[in-house]
Design a protein around this motif. Structure first.
Motif, PDB file in Angstrom:
ATOM      1  N   HIS A  50      37.000  52.975  18.908  1.00  0.00           N
ATOM      2  CA  HIS A  50      35.897  51.834  18.389  1.00  0.00           C
ATOM      3  C   HIS A  50      34.568  52.578  19.024  1.00  0.00           C
ATOM      4  N   LYS A  53      37.566  38.123  13.876  1.00  0.00           N
ATOM      5  CA  LYS A  53      36.692  38.223  15.026  1.00  0.00           C
ATOM      6  C   LYS A  53      35.349  36.684  14.692  1.00  0.00           C
ATOM      7  N   GLN A 111      29.671  48.138  12.632  1.00  0.00           N
ATOM      8  CA  GLN A 111      30.697  46.992  13.186  1.00  0.00           C
ATOM      9  C   GLN A 111      30.685  46.118  13.805  1.00  0.00           C
ATOM     10  N   GLY A 157      34.042  45.348  22.940  1.00  0.00           N
ATOM     11  CA  GLY A 157      35.334  45.081  22.006  1.00  0.00           C
ATOM     12  C   GLY A 157      36.425  45.523  22.025  1.00  0.00           C
ATOM     13  N   ARG A 215      32.282  44.673  10.382  1.00  0.00           N
ATOM     14  CA  ARG A 215      34.614  44.978  10.340  1.00  0.00           C
ATOM     15  C   ARG A 215      34.917  44.375  11.277  1.00  0.00           C
ATOM     16  N   TRP A 216      34.835  43.864  12.709  1.00  0.00           N
ATOM     17  CA  TRP A 216      34.858  42.750  13.432  1.00  0.00           C
ATOM     18  C   TRP A 216      35.139  41.445  12.323  1.00  0.00           C
ATOM     19  N   ARG A 217      33.633  40.569  12.078  1.00  0.00           N
ATOM     20  CA  ARG A 217      34.133  39.628  11.310  1.00  0.00           C
ATOM     21  C   ARG A 217      35.062  39.508  10.484  1.00  0.00           C
ATOM     22  N   ILE A 266      31.845  36.204  15.879  1.00  0.00           N
ATOM     23  CA  ILE A 266      30.714  37.098  17.160  1.00  0.00           C
ATOM     24  C   ILE A 266      29.499  35.877  16.871  1.00  0.00           C
ATOM     25  N   ASP A 297      40.382  43.903  21.955  1.00  0.00           N
ATOM     26  CA  ASP A 297      40.702  43.005  20.695  1.00  0.00           C
ATOM     27  C   ASP A 297      39.846  41.652  20.950  1.00  0.00           C
TER      28      ASP A 297
END
Lengths: 289, 228
Positions: A191, A258, A249, A222, A252-254, A260, A225
């Protein structure tokens, strides 16, 4: 060794440093790797042929990368996004007063998997309070929050242990998530690499710069996960490059599904996010006699 | 159990990295011991035990204070409240054991004619009481200065109050004077029994208080529901 040879080597070093910086800036802007390689190769060829200093030929690498990014449009990740998934966070009718001062008056917020919601507003309008209510750290006077899945939380400041090194923070948070030591350190370092930070060998948290400490905070949020990430202005102390890395970042999570929520007062481009909740109080109209 | 041990491990690392604090904490009981070694054997033993209690309580106070910012997010990361405070207690009890061992050896070598078993018991009870006492203070008084001043008051009172006075039994380290009297003056076992009961009760009550305060502060608020 004559002066001409020294001159050539000096220029080569200058070119390499500039091209490496350009490569990093292109990556930060989400330029597709193949295209970035092509742009860097073209720039290298031009510098070799023209024998010009890179700053004279192209200007600063970040400015040139921005121009390239503008010419090719938004990051690819944003263009091929799947539709949002199921609801992950649902806050309904949140009311909060501090003493007699109303801070939040019936706030609703719904965030689905694969969405970024930004909470914006002036200082003191209750952005952090709403996030802390969503995290279950503060009780509202009224309202409820439903979370479908697990939560990760990144505070605005603090949230780290002064005398522990980053790897130990990863182990500590990872154990809570049921991860083994090696897995937690590996995930934490991965990460961190996405934020252009190498925590291996970094000192205790109290010795890290403000921006690096916030990167540590973000990585901790993060780890494991979590399905929902609550981020309270996590970019305090970030330089421009780190700020760009931070948004990548988030994307990428979206893209990984995820949900957010990010508290921000630096939302310079609304297309970075899917939902904006503005908590700025609406001034009451004057009543004329 | 893994979570408790991980918290204990990290807490011990934090304590061991505060080197200047460690030196002061390690030397404090020695200063207490040497202050009365020449003229009053019993007092030097009582004082060294109080010094141990004071040193470990202070370490616990600062450990609790340092953890306040981190614990809510650890709670969100999957820890239960009891895993957090038990981990810290285990670390502090281990640190207390390490701190006490050299002083026990010192008394063993330096003092004849005392009951060394009873002195070991005082040290065990002191460590058992001091760790939750410091953590409870840090939970009740989040600002470290206030906590330190209260700690100073309690230990000061412990030294100057007459142990025969009933109100002195409210102080957490009263047991150490009772058991030390038995150990040094070879009184009847009622001193030992009273001290043992007092120390055990204090340790239990203070640990329960830490549990209660921790569970309250880190409780899951009713407005938040995790839907699985």
């Amino acid at each position: 060794m004559n002066d001409a040879t020294n001159d050539v080597r000096e220029h080569a070093g200058e070119h390499d440093a500039w091209l490496a910086a350009l490569d990093g800036e292109l990556r930060r802007r989400g330029i597709e790797p193949g295209l970035a390689r092509h742009v860097v190769a073209e720039a290298a060829a031009h510098l070799r042929d023209s024998r010009q200093p890179p700053l004279a030929a192209f200007g600063r690498p970040d400015v040139y990368a921005a121009a390239v990014a503008d010419s090719v449009g938004e990051p690819v990740s944003g263009a091929r996004r799947p539709p949002p998934g199921p609801v992950r966070l649902e806050a309904r009718g949140i009311v909060k007063r501090y003493r007699r001062r109303p801070v939040l008056a019936g706030v609703d917020l719904t965030v689905r998997a694969g969405q970024i919601a930004a909470i914006v507003g002036a200082n003191g309008c209750g952005k952090s309070t709403l996030l802390r209510i969503c995290a279950g750290m503060v009780s509202p006077d009224r309202g409820r929050v439903h979370v479908h899945g697990t939560l990760g939380y990144c505070p605005q400041d603090g949230g780290t242990s002064e005398f522990l090194v980053p790897d130990e923070h990863f182990v500590l948070v990872g154990a809570g998530r049921g991860m083994g030591r090696a897995a937690a350190v590996g995930a934490g370092r991965a990460h961190a690499a996405a934020l252009d930070w190498n925590p291996a060998g970094a000192g205790q948290a109290r010795l890290l710069s403000g921006g690096t400490r916030q990167k540590l905070n973000l990585v901790m949020a993060g780890l494991g996960d979590p399905d929902v990430l609550l981020l309270d202005e996590p970019y305090q102390g970030f330089d421009r490059g780190a700020y760009v890395d931070f948004w990548h970042q988030l994307w990428r999570w979206r893209d990984a599904g995820k949900a957010i929520v990010v508290v921000t007062h630096l939302l310079d481009r609304l297309d970075r996010v899917d939902t904006v909740l503005d908590l700025t109080p609406v001034p009451e109209p004057e009543i004329r006699a | 159990m893994t979570k408790v041990l991980t918290v204990a491990d990290m807490t011990l690392r934090e304590i061991l990295r505060r080197r200047a604090v460690l030196v002061i904490i390690a030397m404090m009981p020695l200063a207490f011991y040497l202050s009365r070694r020449g003229d009053h054997l019993g007092q030097s033993i009582r004082f060294v035990c109080l010094g141990l209690g004071w040193a470990l309580s202070t370490a616990a106070l600062f450990t609790g204070g340092a953890a306040r910012g981190l614990e809510p997010r650890l709670r969100l990361s999957g820890y239960r409240a009891h895993q957090l405070y038990l981990g810290r207690l285990v670390a502090l009890w281990a640190a207390g054991g390490l701190l006490s061992a050299p002083y026990f050896l010192l008394i063993l070598v330096d003092q004849d004619g005392v009951s060394h078993g009873a002195i070991a018991l005082i040290m065990v009870l002191t460590v058992a009481v001091a760790a939750p006492f410091g953590l409870a203070l840090s939970a009740l008084l989040p600002r470290e200065l206030e906590g330190t001043l209260l700690l100073l008051t309690v230990v000061g009172l412990q030294m100057i109050m007459d142990p025969a006075d009933a109100s002195s039994r409210l102080l957490p380290f009263w047991f150490s004077r009772e058991i030390a009297t038995y150990a040094v003056d070879h009184t009847d076992t009622s001193y030992l029994a009273r001290g043992l009961v007092h120390g055990a009760v204090c340790a239990l009550v203070l640990t329960a208080l830490v549990a209660l305060l921790s569970a309250t502060r880190l409780r899951r608020r009713p407005h938040l529901r995790f839907v699985t």
